[in-house]
Design an enzyme around this catalytic site. Structure first.
Site, short mmCIF file in Angstrom:
data_model
loop_
_atom_site.label_atom_id
_atom_site.label_comp_id
_atom_site.label_asym_id
_atom_site.label_seq_id
_atom_site.Cartn_x
_atom_site.Cartn_y
_atom_site.Cartn_z
CB ALA A 10 -29.60 5.89 12.46
N GLY A 13 -21.84 8.43 11.15
CA GLY A 13 -21.73 9.39 10.05
C GLY A 13 -22.97 10.21 9.76
CB VAL A 57 -30.32 -2.37 3.88
CG1 VAL A 57 -30.66 -1.31 4.91
CG2 VAL A 57 -28.88 -2.24 3.41
CG ASN A 83 -27.32 7.70 5.60
OD1 ASN A 83 -26.52 8.42 5.01
ND2 ASN A 83 -26.98 7.01 6.70
CB SER A 136 -22.14 9.39 -3.87
OG SER A 136 -20.77 9.72 -3.94
CE1 TYR A 149 -20.35 4.05 -2.31
CE2 TYR A 149 -19.15 5.81 -3.43
CZ TYR A 149 -20.06 5.39 -2.46
OH TYR A 149 -20.67 6.32 -1.65
CE LYS A 153 -23.91 5.66 -2.38
NZ LYS A 153 -25.04 5.83 -1.43
N GLY A 180 -19.95 15.06 -1.90
CA GLY A 180 -18.55 14.71 -2.18
C GLY A 180 -17.95 14.15 -0.90
CG LEU A 181 -13.67 13.52 -0.68
CD1 LEU A 181 -12.23 14.03 -0.62
CD2 LEU A 181 -13.69 12.01 -0.61
#
Ligand code: NDP
Ligand code: 8X3
Length: 248
Positions: A10, A13, A57, A83, A136, A149, A153, A180-181
């Site tokens: 949090a 972003g 995490v 998130n 993602s 990466y 995901k 996406g981006l």
């Protein structure tokens, strides 16, 4: 909004935008991250009840201790938004750094699993809850140098589906959003503080903003109880898939 919502990541972003969105609706928020100062500032600024939890995490013990430390008023978690996560490096498998791989697998995959496992008993005992994982486009398609990466995901996509099956008998809703981006601190982290390289990811392109994802998550949360939004893939209009971009 009479819901308690736990958001990991949090401090920046997508997670921060989601916190701001739900705070404006009066939800009770549990905000998590490693940067204590940012958490403190958010708690001060948001116009709602906020409890902050500072943990990594990747640290299994810290995750469970944090969730166990929740005061009674914040224990009835209605929505868990997994998130927190980042990419570390953008290298082919020959060049890539194993520490980056560890950070992505431990944070993006095991971190989501630890937080989910820690929060689940609070949902299963009430036979109610909603889990939203931030996946993602990288979890649906592999792109060059995305190797680990993307693997992290893809794992989130599989974990989301597994959760939905296992929690089906108890009526807990499970879904994922696959952006996406999105222009956040994501690329700054990926490129280890190289701000110019990070900016170049989003230039000549009208990228998604964190608020776009917050709105999408809110749409999933606000769906009536009998509706589960299982998956949403959301791209900038200038992005056709994981690797095709219409840069001006
Ligand atoms: P940001 O870098 O802006 O935010 C990442 C957040 O995750 C921060 O709040 C950070 O908090 C937290 N975080 C990262 N690692 C850890 C950790 N080990 N323990 C606890 N918290 C952690 O990036 P985004 O907002 O873009 O990323 C949010 C999610 O969205 C990620 O899962 C990312 O993979 C996903 N995503 C992003 C896209 C993009 O283009 N930006 C597109 C698709 C998905 P702190 O450092 O304070 O701990
Ligand atoms: C973040 C989007 O395309 O940079 O998950 O991997 S991408």
């Amino acid at each position: 909004m009479n819901k308690t919502i736990l958001i990991t990541g949090a401090t920046s972003g997508i997670g921060k935008a989601t916190a701001i969105h739900f705070a404006a609706l009066g939800a009770r928020l549990i905000l998590c991250g490693r940067r204590q100062e940012r958490l403190n500032q958010l708690k001060e600024e948001l116009p709602t009840e906020v409890h902050i939890l500072n943990f990594d995490v990747r640290d299994r013990t810290a995750v469970f201790e944090a969730i166990e430390s929740l005061p009674e008023t914040f224990e009835q978690i209605d929505v868990l938004i997994n998130n927190a996560g980042n990419a570390h490096g953008l290298d082919d498998v020959i060049e890539a750094n194993l520490d980056d791989w560890d950070a992505m697998i431990d944070g993006n995959v095991k971190g989501v699993m630890y937080v989910t496992k820690a929060v689940l008993p609070l949902m299963t005992k009430r036979k109610s809850g909603h889990i939203i994982n931030v996946g993602s486009i990288a979890g649906l398609e592999v792109y060059p140098k995305g190797n680990v990466y993307c693997s992290s995901k893809f794992a989130i996509n599989a974990f989301t589906q597994g959760l939905r099956i296992d929690l089906n008998p108890i009526g807990i809703r499970v879904g994922a959003v696959h952006p996406g981006l999105v222009e956040t601190e994501f690329s700054e982290v990926r490129f280890k503080g190289d701000v110019n390289r990070a900016k170049s990811v989003y230039n000549q392109l009208d990228a998604l903003q964190a608020e776009d994802i917050a709105n999408t998550i809110a749409f999933m949360v606000h769906a009536p109880e009998h509706v589960t939004i299982a998956d949403i893939t959301i791209l900038p209009t200038a992005q056709a898939n994981a690797s095709v971009l219409n840069k001006k």
